[in-house]
Design a protein around this motif. Structure first.
Motif, PDB file in Angstrom:
ATOM      1  N   ARG A  95       0.809  -1.218   0.000  1.00 40.33           N
ATOM      2  CA  ARG A  95       0.000   0.000   0.000  1.00 40.33           C
ATOM      3  C   ARG A  95       0.842   1.268   0.000  1.00 40.33           C
ATOM      4  O   ARG A  95       0.327   2.368  -0.214  1.00 40.33           O
ATOM      5  N   GLY A  96       2.143   1.140   0.288  1.00 35.15           N
ATOM      6  CA  GLY A  96       2.993   2.314   0.380  1.00 35.15           C
ATOM      7  C   GLY A  96       2.904   3.010   1.728  1.00 35.15           C
ATOM      8  O   GLY A  96       3.442   4.111   1.901  1.00 35.15           O
ATOM      9  N   ILE A  97       2.231   2.370   2.707  1.00 34.82           N
ATOM     10  CA  ILE A  97       2.147   2.929   4.064  1.00 34.82           C
ATOM     11  C   ILE A  97       3.529   2.894   4.706  1.00 34.82           C
ATOM     12  O   ILE A  97       3.913   3.813   5.423  1.00 34.82           O
ATOM     13  N   GLU A  98       4.263   1.821   4.435  1.00 35.76           N
ATOM     14  CA  GLU A  98       5.665   1.701   4.865  1.00 35.76           C
ATOM     15  C   GLU A  98       6.520   1.640   3.597  1.00 35.76           C
ATOM     16  O   GLU A  98       6.246   0.845   2.698  1.00 35.76           O
ATOM     17  N   LYS A  99       7.539   2.467   3.527  1.00 39.36           N
ATOM     18  CA  LYS A  99       8.371   2.534   2.324  1.00 39.36           C
ATOM     19  C   LYS A  99       9.612   1.656   2.417  1.00 39.36           C
ATOM     20  O   LYS A  99      10.145   1.228   1.391  1.00 39.36           O
ATOM     21  N   ASP A 100      10.085   1.395   3.630  1.00 41.81           N
ATOM     22  CA  ASP A 100      11.346   0.696   3.845  1.00 41.81           C
ATOM     23  C   ASP A 100      11.081  -0.782   4.134  1.00 41.81           C
ATOM     24  O   ASP A 100      10.592  -1.143   5.211  1.00 41.81           O
ATOM     25  N   ALA A 101      11.429  -1.651   3.188  1.00 38.26           N
ATOM     26  CA  ALA A 101      11.154  -3.077   3.342  1.00 38.26           C
ATOM     27  C   ALA A 101      11.891  -3.679   4.533  1.00 38.26           C
ATOM     28  O   ALA A 101      11.384  -4.601   5.185  1.00 38.26           O
ATOM     29  N   HIS A 128      -7.158  -2.821  -3.535  1.00 35.44           N
ATOM     30  CA  HIS A 128      -6.416  -1.565  -3.549  1.00 35.44           C
ATOM     31  C   HIS A 128      -5.455  -1.481  -4.728  1.00 35.44           C
ATOM     32  O   HIS A 128      -5.181  -0.392  -5.239  1.00 35.44           O
ATOM     33  N   LEU A 129      -4.928  -2.620  -5.153  1.00 34.84           N
ATOM     34  CA  LEU A 129      -3.912  -2.608  -6.201  1.00 34.84           C
ATOM     35  C   LEU A 129      -4.492  -2.539  -7.609  1.00 34.84           C
ATOM     36  O   LEU A 129      -3.772  -2.210  -8.550  1.00 34.84           O
ATOM     37  N   ILE A 130      -5.758  -2.826  -7.739  1.00 33.81           N
ATOM     38  CA  ILE A 130      -6.337  -3.008  -9.069  1.00 33.81           C
ATOM     39  C   ILE A 130      -6.190  -1.777  -9.954  1.00 33.81           C
ATOM     40  O   ILE A 130      -6.055  -1.880 -11.184  1.00 33.81           O
ATOM     41  N   ASN A 131      -6.173  -0.580  -9.356  1.00 30.66           N
ATOM     42  CA  ASN A 131      -6.063   0.648 -10.145  1.00 30.66           C
ATOM     43  C   ASN A 131      -4.658   1.238 -10.155  1.00 30.66           C
ATOM     44  O   ASN A 131      -4.450   2.334 -10.692  1.00 30.66           O
ATOM     45  N   VAL A 133      -0.749   1.727 -11.212  1.00 30.90           N
ATOM     46  CA  VAL A 133       0.078   1.581 -12.406  1.00 30.90           C
ATOM     47  C   VAL A 133       1.096   0.469 -12.165  1.00 30.90           C
ATOM     48  O   VAL A 133       1.688   0.387 -11.084  1.00 30.90           O
ATOM     49  N   ALA A 134       1.288  -0.404 -13.177  1.00 32.47           N
ATOM     50  CA  ALA A 134       2.220  -1.542 -13.058  1.00 32.47           C
ATOM     51  C   ALA A 134       1.927  -2.352 -11.803  1.00 32.47           C
ATOM     52  O   ALA A 134       2.833  -2.730 -11.056  1.00 32.47           O
ATOM     53  N   ARG A 135       0.652  -2.637 -11.559  1.00 34.47           N
ATOM     54  CA  ARG A 135       0.236  -3.293 -10.316  1.00 34.47           C
ATOM     55  C   ARG A 135       0.841  -4.685 -10.153  1.00 34.47           C
ATOM     56  O   ARG A 135       0.982  -5.170  -9.035  1.00 34.47           O
ATOM     57  N   GLU A 136       1.201  -5.359 -11.265  1.00 33.18           N
ATOM     58  CA  GLU A 136       1.777  -6.703 -11.160  1.00 33.18           C
ATOM     59  C   GLU A 136       3.232  -6.686 -10.691  1.00 33.18           C
ATOM     60  O   GLU A 136       3.778  -7.734 -10.346  1.00 33.18           O
ATOM     61  N   GLN A 137       3.858  -5.516 -10.674  1.00 29.12           N
ATOM     62  CA  GLN A 137       5.295  -5.437 -10.397  1.00 29.12           C
ATOM     63  C   GLN A 137       5.621  -4.792  -9.050  1.00 29.12           C
ATOM     64  O   GLN A 137       6.787  -4.506  -8.757  1.00 29.12           O
ATOM     65  N   ILE A 138       4.627  -4.577  -8.222  1.00 28.74           N
ATOM     66  CA  ILE A 138       4.860  -3.880  -6.950  1.00 28.74           C
ATOM     67  C   ILE A 138       5.724  -4.719  -6.006  1.00 28.74           C
ATOM     68  O   ILE A 138       6.670  -4.212  -5.388  1.00 28.74           O
ATOM     69  N   LEU A 139       5.440  -6.007  -5.881  1.00 25.53           N
ATOM     70  CA  LEU A 139       6.246  -6.851  -5.000  1.00 25.53           C
ATOM     71  C   LEU A 139       7.687  -6.924  -5.495  1.00 25.53           C
ATOM     72  O   LEU A 139       8.623  -6.907  -4.685  1.00 25.53           O
ATOM     73  N   ALA A 140       7.893  -6.979  -6.796  1.00 24.27           N
ATOM     74  CA  ALA A 140       9.255  -7.023  -7.347  1.00 24.27           C
ATOM     75  C   ALA A 140      10.054  -5.805  -6.899  1.00 24.27           C
ATOM     76  O   ALA A 140      11.230  -5.916  -6.527  1.00 24.27           O
ATOM     77  N   GLY A 141       9.418  -4.650  -6.905  1.00 23.49           N
ATOM     78  CA  GLY A 141      10.089  -3.436  -6.469  1.00 23.49           C
ATOM     79  C   GLY A 141      10.431  -3.471  -4.986  1.00 23.49           C
ATOM     80  O   GLY A 141      11.493  -3.001  -4.575  1.00 23.49           O
ATOM     81  N   ILE A 142       9.538  -4.033  -4.186  1.00 25.78           N
ATOM     82  CA  ILE A 142       9.788  -4.151  -2.742  1.00 25.78           C
ATOM     83  C   ILE A 142      10.987  -5.060  -2.477  1.00 25.78           C
ATOM     84  O   ILE A 142      11.882  -4.729  -1.687  1.00 25.78           O
ATOM     85  N   LEU A 143      11.029  -6.214  -3.142  1.00 27.95           N
ATOM     86  CA  LEU A 143      12.091  -7.185  -2.878  1.00 27.95           C
ATOM     87  C   LEU A 143      13.439  -6.724  -3.404  1.00 27.95           C
ATOM     88  O   LEU A 143      14.484  -7.158  -2.887  1.00 27.95           O
ATOM     89  N   ARG A 144      13.449  -5.847  -4.398  1.00 28.30           N
ATOM     90  CA  ARG A 144      14.726  -5.303  -4.873  1.00 28.30           C
ATOM     91  C   ARG A 144      15.464  -4.551  -3.769  1.00 28.30           C
ATOM     92  O   ARG A 144      16.692  -4.499  -3.753  1.00 28.30           O
ATOM     93  N   GLN A 145      14.712  -3.997  -2.815  1.00 24.36           N
ATOM     94  CA  GLN A 145      15.338  -3.257  -1.711  1.00 24.36           C
ATOM     95  C   GLN A 145      16.218  -4.152  -0.824  1.00 24.36           C
ATOM     96  O   GLN A 145      17.209  -3.685  -0.257  1.00 24.36           O
ATOM     97  N   GLY A 162      -4.807 -15.220  -8.365  1.00 21.79           N
ATOM     98  CA  GLY A 162      -5.200 -13.820  -8.452  1.00 21.79           C
ATOM     99  C   GLY A 162      -4.010 -12.878  -8.568  1.00 21.79           C
ATOM    100  O   GLY A 162      -2.875 -13.291  -8.836  1.00 21.79           O
ATOM    101  N   LEU A 163      -4.263 -11.595  -8.316  1.00 20.58           N
ATOM    102  CA  LEU A 163      -3.262 -10.555  -8.518  1.00 20.58           C
ATOM    103  C   LEU A 163      -2.059 -10.707  -7.585  1.00 20.58           C
ATOM    104  O   LEU A 163      -0.927 -10.411  -7.978  1.00 20.58           O
TER     105      LEU A 163
END
Length: 287
Positions: A95-101, A128-131, A133-145, A162-163
Motif C-alpha cells: 500500500r505504500g504505508i511503509e516505504k522501507d522493506a 487496492h492494487l487493481i487501479n 500503475v504496473a500493479r503486477e510489479q509492486i512486489l518485485a520493487g519491494i524485494l529489490r530493496q 489472483g493478482l
C-alpha cells in the motif's frame, strides 16, 4: 523416504535410483538472492510447510534466507512464531504505508532465516492494487530493496491465481510447486503451468519452473504411487527426486511455531527437507 529395490538398485518413490546429495560448501559471501515463488492454487498441499521447512534447512547450510508471507491467512508467519498484529507487514509495503522493506522484516528462532509477515489485512490488497500503475510489479520493487542481503527469497503464495500470485510470479526467478500425492491436486497443475507461461510471455521472461515437489506421500497406498508415476511421466526431470512423506509431526511443529528441522531434528521429515535443500543447491536453483 520410501524406496524399493529394482534389479538390485535402490529406487525412490519417483522410480529413479536414489541419489545422495552432498552437503554444500559454505558461502564466502551473500546475495544477491534468487527469488522463488512457492505456488499452487489448490490449498492444503503442504505449500507453507514446505516453505518453512525448506527455508530452515537452507539456513542450516549457511544460506541467508528471507521467507515472504504472501497469504492473508498468515500461516507462514504463525508457523515460524513471529507476531503479525500491531507490527508492519507486507500489506503496508504494498500500500505504500511503509516505504522501507527492511523495517517489516523480522528475525526467527532459526539463525539465518528472516520473515516478512502477513495477516488478514492482505486480503484487501487486490482491491487496492487493481487501479495502480504496473500493479503486477509492486512486489518485485519491494524485494529489490533487500535482495542483496539474502541468498534466497521464498514467496509463500496464497492458494489462488489472483493478482497477489501474479505479483509473486512477476518478482520470481523460479517457481517451486508443492504437489500433494492426490488426484485432484494433480488436475490443477496444468492450469498453474499455463499461468506461469502467460506471466513469462507478458511480464517476466526470465521465470522458470524449478521443480515439482511431491508432498504428503504415503507409500502404503496405491493411489499415492500412481499419482507420482503420472507426474513423473508428464513432467520428467522437473519432478524432484526428494519426496516428502505424510506425518503428524508437521501440525505439531506448526503449533509450536517451529520448522520441523528444529521441532524434531532427527525425524525422517526433517531429513527429507534437508535433502530437498541439498538437491535444489545441486540443481542450481539455490546458491
Amino acid at each position: 523416504m520410501a524406496f524399493v529395490y529394482k534389479d538390485g538398485v535402490k529406487v525412490g518413490a519417483t522410480g529413479r535410483p536414489l541419489r545422495d546429495f552432498a552437503v554444500p560448501p559454505t558461502l564466502s559471501s551473500h546475495g544477491p538472492a534468487r527469488i522463488i515463488a512457492m505456488c499452487n492454487q489448490k490449498g492444503g498441499v503442504g505449500k507453507t510447510t514446505t516453505t518453512i521447512s525448506l527455508a530452515a534447512s537452507l539456513a542450516e547450510y549457511g544460506r541467508k534466507v528471507l521467507a515472504v508471507d504472501f497469504d492473508p491467512q498468515g500461516a507462514l508467519s504463525a508457523g515460524l512464531g513471529v507476531p503479525t498484529h500491531d507490527v508492519p507487514t507486507v500489506y503496508d509495503l504494498l500500500r505504500g504505508i511503509e516505504k522501507d522493506a527492511s523495517k517489516v522484516i523480522q528475525h526467527t528462532s532459526v539463525p539465518g532465516l528472516d520473515v516478512m509477515p502477513a495477516n488478514i489485512d492482505l486480503s484487501a490488497a487486490e482491491v487496492h492494487l487493481i487501479n495502480e500503475v504496473a500493479r503486477e510489479q509492486i512486489l518485485a520493487g519491494i524485494l529489490r530493496q533487500v535482495r542483496n542481503d539474502y541468498d534466497v527469497i521464498f514467496i509463500d503464495c496464497q492458494p489462488s491465481l489472483g493478482l497477489l500470485t501474479v505479483n509473486a510470479l512477476t518478482a520470481a526467478h523460479g517457481v517451486l510447486i508443492p504437489l500433494e500425492c492426490e488426484f485432484f491436486a494433480l488436475r490443477g497443475v496444468a492450469l498453474l503451468i499455463e499461468t506461469i507461461d502467460k506471466v513469462r510471455d507478458r511480464l517476466n521472461p526470465a521465470i522458470e519452473l524449478d521443480g515439482i515437489v511431491a508432498t504428503m506421500f504415503d507409500p502404503r497406498t496405491l493411489h499415492s504411487r500412481e499419482v507420482i508415476d503420472r507426474v513423473v511421466e508428464t513432467f520428467g526431470d522437473k519432478v524432484l527426486d526428494t519426496v516428502i512423506g505424510r506425518t503428524v509431526k508437521f501440525p505439531d511443529a506448526s503449533v509450536a511455531g517451529q520448522p520441523i528441522t528444529q521441532f524434531a531434528p532427527e525425524h525422517a521429515a526433517a531429513h527429507a527437507y534437508r535433502q530437498l535443500a541439498r538437491e535444489l543447491i545441486e540443481r542450481g536453483a539455490v546458491a
